[in-house]
Scaffold this active site. Sequence first.
Site, mmCIF file in Angstrom:
data_model
loop_
_atom_site.group_PDB
_atom_site.id
_atom_site.type_symbol
_atom_site.label_atom_id
_atom_site.label_comp_id
_atom_site.label_asym_id
_atom_site.label_seq_id
_atom_site.Cartn_x
_atom_site.Cartn_y
_atom_site.Cartn_z
ATOM 1 N N TYR A 48 26.138 -4.506 -61.058
ATOM 2 C CA TYR A 48 26.597 -3.280 -60.421
ATOM 3 C C TYR A 48 26.288 -2.085 -61.316
ATOM 4 O O TYR A 48 26.386 -2.184 -62.547
ATOM 5 C CB TYR A 48 28.104 -3.359 -60.156
ATOM 6 C CG TYR A 48 28.664 -2.134 -59.479
ATOM 7 C CD1 TYR A 48 28.273 -1.802 -58.189
ATOM 8 C CD2 TYR A 48 29.582 -1.319 -60.133
ATOM 9 C CE1 TYR A 48 28.782 -0.675 -57.563
ATOM 10 C CE2 TYR A 48 30.096 -0.187 -59.512
ATOM 11 C CZ TYR A 48 29.689 0.127 -58.225
ATOM 12 O OH TYR A 48 30.192 1.249 -57.617
ATOM 13 N N ASP A 62 34.151 11.718 -63.473
ATOM 14 C CA ASP A 62 33.564 11.166 -62.251
ATOM 15 C C ASP A 62 33.993 11.996 -61.039
ATOM 16 O O ASP A 62 34.817 11.583 -60.231
ATOM 17 C CB ASP A 62 34.014 9.703 -62.092
ATOM 18 C CG ASP A 62 33.416 9.039 -60.862
ATOM 19 O OD1 ASP A 62 32.348 9.478 -60.399
ATOM 20 O OD2 ASP A 62 34.037 8.073 -60.362
ATOM 21 N N ASP A 89 25.942 2.859 -57.056
ATOM 22 C CA ASP A 89 26.886 3.827 -56.517
ATOM 23 C C ASP A 89 26.144 5.139 -56.241
ATOM 24 O O ASP A 89 25.672 5.797 -57.165
ATOM 25 C CB ASP A 89 27.998 4.039 -57.556
ATOM 26 C CG ASP A 89 29.068 5.012 -57.129
ATOM 27 O OD1 ASP A 89 28.941 5.627 -56.056
ATOM 28 O OD2 ASP A 89 30.046 5.159 -57.889
ATOM 29 N N ASP A 91 27.599 7.738 -54.649
ATOM 30 C CA ASP A 91 28.619 8.762 -54.398
ATOM 31 C C ASP A 91 28.611 9.174 -52.920
ATOM 32 O O ASP A 91 28.636 8.338 -52.041
ATOM 33 C CB ASP A 91 28.424 9.961 -55.333
ATOM 34 C CG ASP A 91 28.860 9.659 -56.759
ATOM 35 O OD1 ASP A 91 29.597 8.677 -56.966
ATOM 36 O OD2 ASP A 91 28.463 10.404 -57.677
ATOM 37 N N HIS A 116 25.870 2.035 -52.176
ATOM 38 C CA HIS A 116 27.005 2.347 -51.318
ATOM 39 C C HIS A 116 27.220 3.848 -51.275
ATOM 40 O O HIS A 116 26.963 4.576 -52.233
ATOM 41 C CB HIS A 116 28.270 1.575 -51.698
ATOM 42 C CG HIS A 116 28.850 1.863 -53.041
ATOM 43 N ND1 HIS A 116 29.533 3.011 -53.339
ATOM 44 C CD2 HIS A 116 28.877 1.106 -54.176
ATOM 45 C CE1 HIS A 116 29.971 2.969 -54.588
ATOM 46 N NE2 HIS A 116 29.577 1.827 -55.121
ATOM 47 N N GLU A 118 29.899 6.882 -49.838
ATOM 48 C CA GLU A 118 31.322 7.011 -49.525
ATOM 49 C C GLU A 118 31.632 8.179 -48.600
ATOM 50 O O GLU A 118 30.779 9.052 -48.370
ATOM 51 C CB GLU A 118 32.137 7.121 -50.812
ATOM 52 C CG GLU A 118 31.890 8.384 -51.604
ATOM 53 C CD GLU A 118 32.366 8.267 -53.034
ATOM 54 O OE1 GLU A 118 33.195 9.109 -53.439
ATOM 55 O OE2 GLU A 118 31.917 7.360 -53.753
ATOM 56 N N CYS A 126 37.470 9.837 -58.636
ATOM 57 C CA CYS A 126 37.573 8.386 -58.737
ATOM 58 C C CYS A 126 38.412 7.849 -57.589
ATOM 59 O O CYS A 126 39.465 8.406 -57.244
ATOM 60 C CB CYS A 126 38.197 8.001 -60.073
ATOM 61 S SG CYS A 126 38.616 6.249 -60.210
ATOM 62 N N ARG A 161 31.271 2.864 -48.154
ATOM 63 C CA ARG A 161 32.567 2.844 -48.828
ATOM 64 C C ARG A 161 33.488 3.828 -48.116
ATOM 65 O O ARG A 161 33.093 4.959 -47.812
ATOM 66 C CB ARG A 161 32.404 3.253 -50.297
ATOM 67 C CG ARG A 161 33.734 3.546 -50.988
ATOM 68 C CD ARG A 161 33.544 3.896 -52.440
ATOM 69 N NE ARG A 161 34.565 4.815 -52.903
ATOM 70 C CZ ARG A 161 34.687 5.267 -54.155
ATOM 71 N NH1 ARG A 161 33.830 4.854 -55.077
ATOM 72 N NH2 ARG A 161 35.630 6.136 -54.481
ATOM 73 N N GLU A 191 37.979 0.960 -50.441
ATOM 74 C CA GLU A 191 38.449 1.330 -51.779
ATOM 75 C C GLU A 191 39.968 1.374 -51.863
ATOM 76 O O GLU A 191 40.667 1.772 -50.919
ATOM 77 C CB GLU A 191 37.863 2.694 -52.165
ATOM 78 C CG GLU A 191 38.257 3.189 -53.550
ATOM 79 C CD GLU A 191 37.765 2.316 -54.687
ATOM 80 O OE1 GLU A 191 38.152 1.131 -54.742
ATOM 81 O OE2 GLU A 191 37.017 2.815 -55.550
ATOM 82 N N ASN A 213 36.831 -4.000 -55.366
ATOM 83 C CA ASN A 213 36.645 -3.292 -56.626
ATOM 84 C C ASN A 213 37.774 -3.671 -57.586
ATOM 85 O O ASN A 213 38.906 -3.237 -57.418
ATOM 86 C CB ASN A 213 36.641 -1.783 -56.368
ATOM 87 C CG ASN A 213 36.470 -0.966 -57.634
ATOM 88 O OD1 ASN A 213 36.188 -1.500 -58.706
ATOM 89 N ND2 ASN A 213 36.630 0.342 -57.514
#
Length: 302
Positions: A48, A62, A89, A91, A116, A118, A126, A161, A191, A213
Site C-alpha cells: 500500500y 495529511d 492513495d 486523495d 482509491h 475519496e 485524515c 473510499r 473509512e 484500514n
Amino acid sequence: MLHSTLTASAKRRAFRESLASGELVRMPGAFNPLSAKLIEDKGFEGVYISGAVLSADLGLPDIGLTTLTEVAGRGGQIARVTDLPTLIDADTGFGEPMNVARTVQMLEDAGVSGMHLEDQVNPKRCGHLDGKAVVDESTAIKRIRAAVEARRDPDFLIMARTDIRGVEGLEAAKDRAKKLVDAGADAIFPEAMADLAEFEAIRAAVDVPILANMTEFGKSDLFTTQQLADVGVNIVIFPVSLLRLAMGAAERGLETILAEGSLTSRVPEMQTRARLYELVDYAAYSEFDAGVFTFDLTNNRS
C-alpha cells in the site's frame, strides 16, 4: 535486479485474481522503495502507498497539500521495485472530474495496480480525525465515473473510499457505497468503521471487494487479519505502521547519541549491512559487472 521482473499489467491481473480468490490480501504501507522490497521479502500479498505517509515524508500534514506529480512519482518508485501489486492513495483526485481523469492515467503510467479516490471535501483531512466534510452524492459519483471513463487498462483497480460514516452514520455509508459501485467502482474502502459489525454491514451492502484500514491511533480497533477475513473483508492495509515503527526507532537512536555519545548500545537493534545488501540484491549486480561486487558477505558481520 533494478526493477520488478513483472510488467504493470501482469501485476494488475494478479491483483484482480487475488481479490477474486476470496483470500484476504494483506498490504502493509511502504514509506519508500526499500520498505516495499522488505514487504515482499516477508511474504505479504501486496504493498500500500499511503497519502498520509507521503505527506509526512515531505514534512506536511495529511490535508491534501501533495501534488499529483509527487504522488505519481513516489508511486512509480515503489511499484517498479516489487513484483507485488501496489494500491495507491489518490486523495480526492487532485481537482475536478477532468483532473481525476488525468490522475488515473498518470497513476496507470506510474505502474501501480490500483488507486482509491475519496469523497471528502478538499482540503481533506485524515480519515480518522473529527471534523471531516464530505461532498454531495452527485459530486462523489462524478469523481468515480470520471476515473472509470479515463482508465485505459481494464485491470487497473478503481476503488471508491467513502468517509461519510463519520459524518452521517452507517446507513449513509451503506447507501453511498452502493451508489459508488453503481457508478463503476471496482471496490469500496469504508473509512473509520466503528467495529466488526459495521464492516460486515458494508460487506452485505455491496458485491465488490471491501477494504479495512487498520491504522494505529484511529477510530477502528486493531482487528486481527483473521477477524477481518471472517466478516468478509478482502483487503487490509496497515498504512502508516512501518513509518511509525521506523521513526520511533530513529527518535530513540538520536536520544541515545545525546545521552551516551555513541550508538553502541543500539547496534544490535539495527538492520545489518549484510541484510541490507540482501534486500537490494547487491550480489546480482555482479552478473552485470564483476568489478562491482568484490567482497565476501559471509565474513562481514556488519
